[in-house]
Write an enzyme that holds these catalytic residues in place. Structure first.
Site, PDB file in Angstrom:
ATOM      1  N   THR A  79      44.603  40.918  34.604  1.00 37.70           N
ATOM      2  CA  THR A  79      45.680  40.846  35.049  1.00 37.70           C
ATOM      3  C   THR A  79      46.077  42.246  36.506  1.00 37.70           C
ATOM      4  OG1 THR A  79      45.874  41.729  33.108  1.00 37.70           O
ATOM      5  CG2 THR A  79      47.188  43.218  34.166  1.00 37.70           C
ATOM      6  N   GLY A  80      47.316  41.800  37.885  1.00 39.05           N
ATOM      7  CA  GLY A  80      47.186  42.110  38.733  1.00 39.05           C
ATOM      8  C   GLY A  80      47.689  41.537  39.801  1.00 39.05           C
ATOM      9  N   SER A  81      47.422  41.349  41.354  1.00 39.50           N
ATOM     10  CA  SER A  81      48.022  40.193  42.054  1.00 39.50           C
ATOM     11  C   SER A  81      47.280  39.375  42.393  1.00 39.50           C
ATOM     12  CB  SER A  81      48.087  41.417  43.323  1.00 39.50           C
ATOM     13  OG  SER A  81      47.252  42.591  43.719  1.00 39.50           O
ATOM     14  N   LYS A  94      38.454  45.682  48.776  1.00 33.21           N
ATOM     15  CA  LYS A  94      37.756  46.173  47.720  1.00 33.21           C
ATOM     16  C   LYS A  94      36.055  46.897  47.827  1.00 33.21           C
ATOM     17  CE  LYS A  94      42.093  46.381  45.482  1.00 33.21           C
ATOM     18  NZ  LYS A  94      42.175  44.613  44.879  1.00 33.21           N
ATOM     19  N   GLY A 137      41.484  49.014  36.369  1.00 33.47           N
ATOM     20  CA  GLY A 137      43.046  49.597  35.429  1.00 33.47           C
ATOM     21  C   GLY A 137      43.594  50.751  36.582  1.00 33.47           C
ATOM     22  N   GLY A 138      43.830  49.821  38.034  1.00 31.95           N
ATOM     23  CA  GLY A 138      44.970  50.013  38.494  1.00 31.95           C
ATOM     24  C   GLY A 138      45.515  49.848  38.347  1.00 31.95           C
ATOM     25  N   GLY A 169      40.643  40.937  38.452  1.00 35.01           N
ATOM     26  CA  GLY A 169      40.636  41.856  39.971  1.00 35.01           C
ATOM     27  C   GLY A 169      39.918  42.961  38.951  1.00 35.01           C
ATOM     28  N   ASP A 226      39.719  47.622  41.557  1.00 38.97           N
ATOM     29  CA  ASP A 226      39.723  48.773  42.462  1.00 38.97           C
ATOM     30  C   ASP A 226      38.646  48.661  43.280  1.00 38.97           C
ATOM     31  OD1 ASP A 226      43.183  48.644  41.444  1.00 38.97           O
ATOM     32  OD2 ASP A 226      41.732  49.494  39.411  1.00 38.97           O
ATOM     33  N   GLU A 267      41.447  44.964  28.768  1.00 42.54           N
ATOM     34  CA  GLU A 267      40.499  43.394  30.078  1.00 42.54           C
ATOM     35  C   GLU A 267      39.282  43.824  29.491  1.00 42.54           C
ATOM     36  OE1 GLU A 267      43.221  43.711  34.032  1.00 42.54           O
ATOM     37  OE2 GLU A 267      41.829  46.054  33.881  1.00 42.54           O
TER      38      GLU A 267
END
Ligand code: 5RP
Length: 227
Positions: free
Chosen positions: A28-30, A120, A94-95, A81, A83, A102
């Site tokens: 999950t995430g960009s 990162k 978890g951002g 991804g 953080d 996840e």
């Protein structure tokens, strides 16, 4: 290279690890979204296990077949991804608020690959606020016990309830998230265990001993890190 380009390059590099027939955990995430898009472009015949509703929506849009985690007993590889990437591929995640699903998918995977932009990488975890997912019932009392745990690790931190559009954000599991701006976490393993022991804490964003490989986009290209 801009962060977005680094994320895209890392996502594309991760697709090279995917073989037809695999069951693939979709993060999950960009950065994970860049991976999912590259996967769809290459039309590799896989089945995905999404780590969030947002990723499931994206996969469906891109016509990537999905399995529920319960149906996919053996996940070949998960790509996700992070953080922060610290020593030994210790991570804060978890951002995007998907830490629980996840971690469930990561722990069910034979191999976990973290993809990220160069910013990162850190020498000590903790500059990024540590997400802590809690059940909504009695969350203020859970928070008091979380603060006591943090203090016992020398972290005088007052975690903030994560908001979205001015209201407490609910995770895909209906829980709440407190973000703890720790600064520097000197004992991630100890803190991870102590937080997990608090009744009401469902999960935290410390991902330790889970990532096998990191693919980090840099100005010099994608760098591979191992444990
Ligand atoms: C979501 C996550 C993400 O992987 C993390 O927040 C990184 O996001 P991005 O790739 O957008 O920088 O843990 O819960």
């Amino acid at each position: 290279m801009a962060a977005d380009e680094q994320k895209r390059a890392a996502g594309e590099a991760a697709v090279d690890l995917i073989e037809p027939g695999m069951i693939v955990g979709l993060g999950t995430g960009s950065t994970a979204a860049a991976f999912v898009r590259s996967l769809a472009i290459r039309r590799i015949d896989i089945r995905g296990v999404a780590t969030s509703e947002a990723t499931a929506d994206l996969a469906r849009l891109l016509k990537i077949p999905l399995l529920e985690l319960n149906e996919a007993k053996d996940i070949d590889i998960t790509v996700d991804g992070a953080d922060e990437i610290g020593p030994g591929l210790s991570l804060i995640k978890g951002g995007g608020g998907a830490l629980l699903r996840e971690k469930l998918v990561w722990e069910a995977s034979r191999r976990c690959v973290v993809i990220a932009d160069a910013a990162k990488r850190v020498t000590t975890l903790g500059a990024f606020p540590l997400p802590i997912e809690v059940v909504a019932f009695g969350h203020a009392t859970t928070l008091a016990r979380i603060e006591a745990v943090l203090q016992s690790f020398g972290l005088a931190v007052f975690p903030h309830l994560r908001l979205r559009d001015g209201a407490p954000m609910r995770t895909d599991n209906g829980n709440l998230i407190y973000d703890a701006a720790c600064g520097a976490i000197e004992d991630p393993a100890g803190l991870a265990a102590a937080l997990k022991a608090v009744t009401g804490v469902v999960e935290h964003g410390l991902f330790l001993n889970l990532a096998d490989t990191a693919l980090v986009g840099t100005d010099q290209g994608v760098v591979t890190l191992g444990v």
